[in-house]
Design an enzyme around this catalytic site. Sequence first.
Site, PDB file in Angstrom:
ATOM      1  CD1 TRP A  16       0.396   1.806  24.309  1.00  0.00           C
ATOM      2  CD2 TRP A  16      -0.309   3.663  23.304  1.00  0.00           C
ATOM      3  NE1 TRP A  16      -0.947   1.937  24.578  1.00  0.00           N
ATOM      4  CE2 TRP A  16      -1.411   3.071  23.965  1.00  0.00           C
ATOM      5  CE3 TRP A  16      -0.534   4.847  22.601  1.00  0.00           C
ATOM      6  CZ2 TRP A  16      -2.702   3.621  23.966  1.00  0.00           C
ATOM      7  CZ3 TRP A  16      -1.817   5.392  22.595  1.00  0.00           C
ATOM      8  CH2 TRP A  16      -2.886   4.787  23.269  1.00  0.00           C
ATOM      9  CG  ASP A  17       1.529   1.755  28.665  1.00  0.00           C
ATOM     10  OD1 ASP A  17       1.233   1.369  27.524  1.00  0.00           O
ATOM     11  OD2 ASP A  17       1.007   1.292  29.687  1.00  0.00           O
ATOM     12  CE  LYS A  32      -8.116  -2.651  27.683  1.00  0.00           C
ATOM     13  NZ  LYS A  32      -7.155  -3.674  27.292  1.00  0.00           N
ATOM     14  CD  GLN A  33      -6.737   1.737  25.975  1.00  0.00           C
ATOM     15  OE1 GLN A  33      -6.776   0.566  26.319  1.00  0.00           O
ATOM     16  NE2 GLN A  33      -5.604   2.401  25.938  1.00  0.00           N
ATOM     17  CD  GLU A  50      -5.196  -3.257  23.953  1.00  0.00           C
ATOM     18  OE1 GLU A  50      -5.676  -3.676  25.024  1.00  0.00           O
ATOM     19  OE2 GLU A  50      -3.975  -3.131  23.752  1.00  0.00           O
TER      20      GLU A  50
END
Length: 729
Positions: A325-326, A580-581, A467
């Site tokens: 998806w980046d 995580k993000q 994640e």
Amino acid sequence: MDWKIRTSDRDVERISTRGNRFLVGNGYLGIRGTLEEYRKEQLPAVNLAGIFDQVGDSWREPLNAPNGLYTYVKVDGEAYGLPGQEPLEHEMVLDYRNALFSRKTSWKTGRGVVTVISERFASRAEVHLIGMKYTVTADFHADVELYTGIDGNVWEINGPHYRQMEAQVLENRAEITAITQEKGDTVTVMEAVCADFPHGSEGSWRNKEALHKYEFVTEPGRAYQIRKGIVVFTSKDAGWSKERAGQVLEEFSDSGYEAEKQKHRQAWEEKWRYGQVLVEGDDQAMEALNYSLYHLLSIAPAHAKSMSIPARGLSGQTYKGAVFWDTEMFMLDYFLFTDPAVARTLMKYRVDTLGGAKQKAAQYGWEGAYYAWESQEGGYDACTDYNVVDVFTGRPMRTFFRDKQYHISAAIVYGIMRYSHITGDDSLLKEGGLETVIECARFYYSLLLKRAGGTRYEIHDVIGPDEYHERVNNNAYTNRMAKYTFQMAVELLTGLDRFGDRVKESIEQQYRVPKLLEQFEDAAEHLYVPAPDEQGIIEQFDGYGNLEDVFVDQVRSRLLHEKEYWGGAYGVASQTKVIKQADVVTMLNLFSDEYPEDICLKNWKYYEPRTEHGSSLSACMYAMLACKCGMPREAYPFFVKSARADLNDGGKEWAGLIYIGGTHPAASGGAYMTAVEGFGGVSFTEGKLKVKPQLPENWKRMKFHICCGGKRYAVDIRPEETTVEEVEE
Ligand code: IFM
């Protein structure tokens, strides 16, 4: 700012990061910033876009071509090179304005000093061509043996990918054709060497090295230079053959290295004309930002019509060379705003891999299109069920990225719709984009659940961008993106007339449009998206609020091993609120106009100390949301973190025992988005460009170009005024 980075560092520990940082590439291939004498242990790679191989049950990954840059010297019978021989001086330079790599290294021998200087480029004018020159100078009468050729001993993570190599070594010419294991694809590397000094020469093909040896005795102070043209092509490159490669090499030899370099530089200048972002008042920011753009330009598939960019660009085989998806959520905007043809190529890849996405959905029992989490050729999902190796047991860990990161399909819809909304070009939608959006909406529709007696739809058992928390229910980001997908499908299905009779009829033949419309409208209206609680906080997923409330440092202090994976069943973060993000923050950033500013701010403040930023995708989302909350000062360090992702040491190189090193194009794209959309305040309403800047305090001026609606605009932001002028091309 001189548009150059340099280093004299030669620590073997950092060979890997220097290889990324000094990379040159042209979208077709990427050449790691390694030295000519490096063998596979030092991770050199000529990494190829869009061609893969799988050996047995190992991970399928992209190919590294035999290394046509391979060159080394012996002086008085002794080899000189790094990392083995301690040099007197050493410097590597990347001129990223012109995409030129160079090095200069001197060694003290028993009789004097010998110096090697080299330069290389991956031609932007002819993407199959690499140019290189290599010069030896000594301050004494040195007996030099200069070896140059093609090294078939390539660095591979899950190889060996070549079952056979055939070579030919002629005077000043050599070639290797390597044949892959899985499909028998071929990779051919051909070179032509020009040495315009008297020498004895000899060719050989031994130990997978096709080599020429040039022998000469140096006059003190005189430079002895060879120039090489190297052509790389594969059996997947339509129209390429040894004859054609031979012609390119002839032309290279006739016109000369400098002439080819000039064409390459001109092609790069063309890219920079509209691709650069100028910042006055903050040279470091301008450097890091344009260095990031350099990386994006180096991996942009401008030569193709349907191709995407792997998560680690063309820096090697990490992440299996797969597309995540980046591309859509982090890199796309740069191309969309500066070179929409490349943006179209990226999204066409998704349209053309719809078949793979439909197959994946069917495998899991869903309808429609479930895109690959790690997409390779044909949309094949390279993500395995065991994507992390546990550091304690050495055992593969069951991860659910492939099964449960449902948000990937919405990213594809986002990319297609953003392309169509901003360019005003419907051709992508007409050429399969419409079906892609509809199939993604069908996929989400098949995921919807309704509790007995309930009225709202929910989506369960998912992994969101964070994640570390697997298999959760009602992840706010996923649900909002699914809702967005339904909204986009409704927008398209209600406006089919605009695509013309042929397209409309084709859609009506394939689908029961009224039925789909009814379903998607209902889903868009009733799909549950977690709302802010009394404190204004949006729960990332059901039950997140009940997890142990600790901050990142506390969780970090519980690690037993530096490479330990934080997620999964027993991960240190899994049962805590540490993520995580950016997750809710990513959602708020995309849909900030639906939430009051204080809600965005409260969530930014709540989630930031709980975010590890363990992915290079994270910082830019915090930077952009900070800008949307009117906090460019708070955004700035996150912007710098994104822009410097490939300049700084210390990036994450391991997920458990899996090597994940490489360049970080998503962070580069995130730095661009923060600069232009965050600080520059660029947005679009109904296809119209709006600019509402809020520059960091020390930025005195910012200039860039934006494409929108088939036109290009020059944007100039100064304290006294902001101008937006159409550019005549
Ligand atoms: O796509 C990302 C993901 O969100 C986090 N892990 C790395 C992937 C590739 O960059």
